[in-house]
Scaffold this active site. Structure first.
Site, PDB file in Angstrom:
ATOM      1  CB  SER A 198      -0.698  -0.037   1.128  1.00 49.17           C
ATOM      2  OG  SER A 198       0.009   0.011   2.364  1.00 49.17           O
ATOM      3  CG  HIS A 226      -4.520  -1.900  -0.797  1.00 47.51           C
ATOM      4  ND1 HIS A 226      -5.389  -0.502  -0.617  1.00 47.51           N
ATOM      5  CD2 HIS A 226      -4.087  -1.849   0.308  1.00 47.51           C
ATOM      6  CE1 HIS A 226      -4.696   0.364   0.506  1.00 47.51           C
ATOM      7  NE2 HIS A 226      -4.233  -0.899   1.025  1.00 47.51           N
ATOM      8  CE  LYS A 257      -7.370  -1.322   2.920  1.00 47.95           C
ATOM      9  NZ  LYS A 257      -7.175  -2.215   3.722  1.00 47.95           N
TER      10      LYS A 257
HETATM   11  C1  PLP Z   1      -6.871  -2.592   4.909  1.00 51.57           C
HETATM   12  C2  PLP Z   1      -5.792  -3.392   5.352  1.00 51.57           C
HETATM   13  C3  PLP Z   1      -6.488  -5.531   6.017  1.00 51.57           C
HETATM   14  C4  PLP Z   1      -7.237  -4.188   6.534  1.00 51.57           C
HETATM   15  O1  PLP Z   1      -8.469  -4.981   6.256  1.00 51.57           O
HETATM   16  P1  PLP Z   1     -10.078  -4.877   6.764  1.00 51.57           P
HETATM   17  O2  PLP Z   1     -11.001  -5.177   6.953  1.00 51.57           O
HETATM   18  O3  PLP Z   1     -10.285  -3.282   7.027  1.00 51.57           O
HETATM   19  O4  PLP Z   1      -9.953  -5.211   8.882  1.00 51.57           O
HETATM   20  C5  PLP Z   1      -6.038  -5.799   5.989  1.00 51.57           C
HETATM   21  N1  PLP Z   1      -5.190  -5.999   5.233  1.00 51.57           N
HETATM   22  C6  PLP Z   1      -4.616  -5.188   4.425  1.00 51.57           C
HETATM   23  C7  PLP Z   1      -3.346  -5.573   2.948  1.00 51.57           C
HETATM   24  C8  PLP Z   1      -5.295  -4.006   3.758  1.00 51.57           C
HETATM   25  O5  PLP Z   1      -4.718  -3.257   3.010  1.00 51.57           O
END
Ligand code: PLP
Length: 414
Positions: A198, A226, A257
């Site tokens: 990210s 992502h 997301k």
């Molecule tokens: C955002 C993210 C998470 C966390 O996801 P949530 O559903 O908000 O707990 C886990 N792994 C990665 C790679 C992320 O970017």
């Protein structure tokens, strides 16, 4: 009652503030979207994970309403007692189909999905081989497992161990880790990686990872938080982008997301793996079920994305336009195809101050972005991380490009 911990923390918090590590929250007074309200002022949002613009999409909002109307607000139960509705099963089926996998199991978040999956599957006689830049939730999930661990240098596929100049420490490539695990007579090996990293927006080399996994008889686990919904030509994720659909054993992902951005996550894998996790995954057994409104809205999101690639195509186009315009204007952009677009300030003296001032000035221009500066990122890697969205219209993108150029010129950076 002891007050000493409060005194202690007050001090520590002051230190964070001094080191510029304190995490201040900006308050948004509107729904999530391309345009948001911050301190009563309308600004364009370029830092959300709202990749497909579904966070406030009418179809999802309607889905959430219908979820509440038909199945209630909450279930007050874990899944295996009385927290499983027909719609949970529908979502699990649709998600597995969308990703081209056998089955899936829902969690309250992807953080929980990653926290749940390693410990029941991989014990002392097994090995987890993990990319050095993996997400915190993968790291924590691995910590809970008793398996042996190998960490490989970020995206380094080689059979080497050498000093990493950026840290001064010895680091191994993935193939070296797999060889070492083989020599130890390990039972199951799993390679764990983010699909997209990210900070830089770079995509894991899943084709090479799958080749190595097959050579050394390892499983492949990818966290596609992502990527799910928009990476790859029909938005299935990094396995589609890398042409390795059918070669990944476990995908974890989030609904927080691109798929609407509320909450929820899943492990997507073989029937046997998901069945095992339904019986042994601790956050599944001991934490509440996903709410009906979220379930129904996420179903609508998957239906939208299965019917048409319009949103991911628009996002791809927005990303290309923005990346090209800023590169042409003379900004230092890390190359790539992901809507995460890091604008680097490494060319300039005092780069961390420059990045922070740049972001502040952009906000004055009505563009909301965040600067990541040392010590959040390594020294010299200060940046503004822009995230494009399908919610952005071309006028929004143009406004952002013009603001970057105006501020860049005013600060004599371009
Ligand atoms: C955002 C993210 C998470 C966390 O996801 P949530 O559903 O908000 O707990 C886990 N792994 C990665 C790679 C992320 O970017």
């Amino acid at each position: 009652m002891s007050k000493s911990i409060n005194e202690f923390l007050k001090n520590e918090l002051a230190k964070l503030e001094e080191q510029k590590l304190y995490k201040h929250e900006r308050i948004i007074e509107s729904p999530q979207g391309a345009e948001i309200l911050v301190k009563g002022k309308k600004v364009l949002n370029f830092c959300a994970n709202n990749y497909l613009g579904l966070s406030s999409h009418p179809a999802l909002i309607q889905g959430a309403h219908e979820g509440i109307d038909s199945r209630g607000f909450g279930l007050s139960s874990v899944r295996f007692i009385c927290g499983t509705q027909d719609r949970h099963k529908v979502l699990e089926r649709k998600l597995a189909d969308f990703l081209g996998m056998e089955d899936s199991i829902l969690f309250s978040s992807c953080f929980d999905a990653n926290g749940a999956m390693f410990e029941p599957l991989f014990g002392e006689e097994d090995a987890i081989i993990t990319d050095a830049l993996n997400h915190a939730s993968i790291i924590d999930g691995i910590r809970l497992a008793k398996a042996q661990r190998w960490i490989y240098k970020h995206s380094d596929m080689r059979d080497v161990e050498e000093e990493d100049p950026s840290t001064g420490k010895m680091a191994k490539g993935l193939e070296r880790c797999l060889k070492e695990a083989n020599e130890k007579g390990i039972r199951f090996k799993v390679i764990a990686t983010d699909g997209v990293f990210s900070m830089d927006g770079d995509i894991a080399k899943l084709d090479e990872i799958c080749d190595l996994a097959e050579k050394y008889d390892a499983l492949v686990m990818v966290d596609d938080s992502h990527a799910t919904g928009f990476v790859g030509k029909t938005g299935r994720g990094t396995h589609e982008h890398n042409n390795v659909m059918g070669r990944i054993d476990i995908i974890t992902t989030t609904f927080g997301k691109a798929l609407g951005g509320a909450s929820g996550g899943a492990v997507v894998a073989s029937k046997e793996i998901t069945e095992w996790l339904r019986n042994k995954g601790r956050p599944y057994l001991f934490s509440n079920t996903v709410a009906p409104s979220v379930v129904e809205a996420t179903i609508r999101a998957l239906d939208l994305l299965t019917a048409s690639t319009e949103l991911r195509d628009k996002l791809e186009k927005n990303t290309q336009i923005f990346r090209k315009a800023l590169t042409d204007a003379g900004f230092d952009i890390l190359p790539g195809v992901h809507p995460i677009t890091p604008i680097m300030f490494r060319k300039y003296e005092n780069s961390s101050k420059v990045a922070v001032e740049f972001a502040d000035r952009l906000l004055d221009e009505g563009i909301y972005v965040i600067a990541f500066s040392f010590p959040v990122v390594p020294k010299g890697k200060d940046r503004i991380r822009v995230q494009l969205s399908a919610a952005h219209e071309i006028e929004h993108i143009d406004k952002a490009i013009n603001a970057f150029i105006k501020v860049g010129k005013a600060m004599q950076l371009i």
